[in-house]
Each structure stands twice: as structure tokens, then as C-alpha cells.
Design a protein around this motif. Sequence first.
Motif, PDB file in Angstrom:
ATOM      1  N   ASN A  92      55.488  28.129  14.717  1.00 50.04           N
ATOM      2  CA  ASN A  92      54.212  28.078  15.643  1.00 50.04           C
ATOM      3  C   ASN A  92      54.495  26.489  16.101  1.00 50.04           C
ATOM      4  O   ASN A  92      55.291  25.889  15.786  1.00 50.04           O
ATOM      5  CB  ASN A  92      52.950  28.247  14.755  1.00 50.04           C
ATOM      6  CG  ASN A  92      52.739  27.722  13.649  1.00 50.04           C
ATOM      7  OD1 ASN A  92      52.876  28.153  12.530  1.00 50.04           O
ATOM      8  ND2 ASN A  92      52.732  26.228  13.492  1.00 50.04           N
ATOM      9  N   GLU A  93      53.204  26.426  16.669  1.00 42.77           N
ATOM     10  CA  GLU A  93      53.415  24.708  17.264  1.00 42.77           C
ATOM     11  C   GLU A  93      53.257  23.723  15.976  1.00 42.77           C
ATOM     12  O   GLU A  93      52.706  24.243  15.168  1.00 42.77           O
ATOM     13  CB  GLU A  93      52.055  24.743  18.274  1.00 42.77           C
ATOM     14  CG  GLU A  93      52.307  25.445  19.625  1.00 42.77           C
ATOM     15  CD  GLU A  93      51.361  25.257  20.493  1.00 42.77           C
ATOM     16  OE1 GLU A  93      51.538  25.204  21.730  1.00 42.77           O
ATOM     17  OE2 GLU A  93      50.195  25.400  20.191  1.00 42.77           O
ATOM     18  N   PRO A  94      53.512  22.525  16.383  1.00 41.98           N
ATOM     19  CA  PRO A  94      53.280  21.661  15.493  1.00 41.98           C
ATOM     20  C   PRO A  94      51.918  21.591  15.158  1.00 41.98           C
ATOM     21  O   PRO A  94      50.793  21.836  15.623  1.00 41.98           O
ATOM     22  CB  PRO A  94      53.509  20.284  16.019  1.00 41.98           C
ATOM     23  CG  PRO A  94      54.424  20.377  17.123  1.00 41.98           C
ATOM     24  CD  PRO A  94      54.328  21.998  17.514  1.00 41.98           C
ATOM     25  N   LEU A  98      48.372  23.175  16.789  1.00 42.94           N
ATOM     26  CA  LEU A  98      48.272  24.471  16.293  1.00 42.94           C
ATOM     27  C   LEU A  98      46.995  25.221  16.501  1.00 42.94           C
ATOM     28  O   LEU A  98      45.871  24.676  16.236  1.00 42.94           O
ATOM     29  CB  LEU A  98      48.583  24.843  14.693  1.00 42.94           C
ATOM     30  CG  LEU A  98      48.297  26.170  14.179  1.00 42.94           C
ATOM     31  CD1 LEU A  98      49.193  27.095  14.686  1.00 42.94           C
ATOM     32  CD2 LEU A  98      48.536  25.908  12.625  1.00 42.94           C
ATOM     33  N   ASP A 145      56.727  23.354  11.127  1.00 43.07           N
ATOM     34  CA  ASP A 145      56.000  24.081  12.171  1.00 43.07           C
ATOM     35  C   ASP A 145      55.960  25.859  11.868  1.00 43.07           C
ATOM     36  O   ASP A 145      55.805  26.381  12.679  1.00 43.07           O
ATOM     37  CB  ASP A 145      56.377  23.949  13.563  1.00 43.07           C
ATOM     38  CG  ASP A 145      56.395  22.442  13.719  1.00 43.07           C
ATOM     39  OD1 ASP A 145      55.642  21.465  13.482  1.00 43.07           O
ATOM     40  OD2 ASP A 145      57.406  22.023  14.591  1.00 43.07           O
ATOM     41  N   SER A 146      55.721  25.997  10.496  1.00 46.19           N
ATOM     42  CA  SER A 146      55.477  27.456  10.314  1.00 46.19           C
ATOM     43  C   SER A 146      54.452  27.729   9.184  1.00 46.19           C
ATOM     44  O   SER A 146      54.393  28.588   8.505  1.00 46.19           O
ATOM     45  CB  SER A 146      56.914  27.892   9.465  1.00 46.19           C
ATOM     46  OG  SER A 146      56.979  27.178   8.156  1.00 46.19           O
TER      47      SER A 146
END
Length: 252
Positions: A92-94, A98, A145-146
Motif C-alpha cells: 500500500n502507500e507509505p 495510507l 509499505d505493507s
Amino acid sequence: MSSGTIVITGAARGLGLGMTRYFLQHDYQVLGLDIDKEALARLDEANMPGLQLVRLDVTDEPSVQSLARLVERQCGRLGGIINNAAISHPINEPIERLSLSHWQRVLAVNLTGPMLLCKHLSPLLAPGAAIVNIGSTRAHQSEADSEAYAASKGGLVALTHALAVSLGPRVRVNIISPGWIDVSALQPGDTPAPGPEDHAQHPAGRVGAAEDVAAMARFLLSGESGFVTGQEFIVDGGMSRRMIYRDEPAAE
């Protein structure tokens, strides 16, 4: 549907499609659930004996309740449930950017969905039947970023042992956490096939296949695993046991 019917969520794409085909080939009756209308249509066109398809959003509780009524009318009892549906892209996004909506949707599909299926379908499981949740090795290891994906799969591991205690001894509950599973042949054009280096880095000598996960699920649904519940099974070709260091130049 027969008394041996199993439910597979996320049945029309990727790993779920591979497991659906595997269980049909092993003479199971499969009730396949998916939210993807086009993927369901493609699977329906294949005319696979023993397969019934239902379009379903696993996060929508009234829809899951309707499914439970359908199952009760048609077969009364289920032989097992495989909770596979997930938002599967782990990155995902940082965290600084997020979005709350992304976080909530990933947890809704990957964690709340399995809870709802168990809540409404577990009373329909025959004595000795089992539930298999599909997790991920990312419950234990991460890339940057997960956060949403890792949290959802870590929660699913915990949900699994909680359900095993709550539903036992009538129903057993276990979780399979796959590593890299090649679904490129199941989703042509969507996923690149792994290369020689990808296979070689695995201690098992290859990237995994859907059949590897399906075979473990079949064992966990069977009476042969009757003393196994609340457990996590890592199916990753040994990658989570391999120590990996970045090569550094030798000191002078």
C-alpha cells in the motif's frame, strides 16, 4: 449440492481458482464464491461438473446470511469451508499517506470476511468437518509499505486459533500461510511468470503452485488430520527459514 459440499471463497481467480479446480478434480462438490462478476462468468462458461457459483461480497453480512439460508435449503450440511477471498496485493502507500479507507477495506475483506463466513456457516458444518483459512507468510515477514495486508493476515492467524477453541471439538480450524505461489497460468497477462532466479532462491528449488496449497487444504479438511486444530501451516518452499544477508565487500 451433496453432503460433501465445501465452500471456497475467492474461487474465480488466482489461488482460489486453482484450489477450486483441484477439489473438483478430486471429486468434491464446490460452492464457489467471488465478487468478481467477469471472473465468475468465465468460470461458469467452463461448465465444470460439481461446481455451483454465487456472486458474494464476503464483507456484507446480510449477503452471507442469505448464503447460509441457500446452503441449508440445498444440502443442509457442509463438509468444509476454505476462506481464501482477499485483497491480495500486499503493498500500500507509505504509512504517512495510507488512507483509512484502504486500511479498512483490506481488513474487511481479509479478516472480517472470514469471521462472517464462520459465524453464519459454521453451524451448517457436519460433525468432523473443518475450516481452512488462507493466510500469508507476510503475517510474520514484511516488505516496506505493507501494513494493511500484514495486519489482516496476522489477525487471521489469531482468529484461527480463537475459532479452533470456540468451535471445537465439533469443528476443527486451521490456517495455511503460503509464500510465493505462481498463479500466472491462472491469470494470463495479469501476473508475470517467475524466472529461473526466482525458482532457484527457494530451498525447495521452485516457486509454489496452487496445487501445493490445495493439497495441504485437502489434508486439513480430511479425517486424517482429526487431531490437528488451531495450527498454522507454512507452505513457502522453505523461504521463511532461509537466512538472507546483503553481500558486503570484504574488509581490508
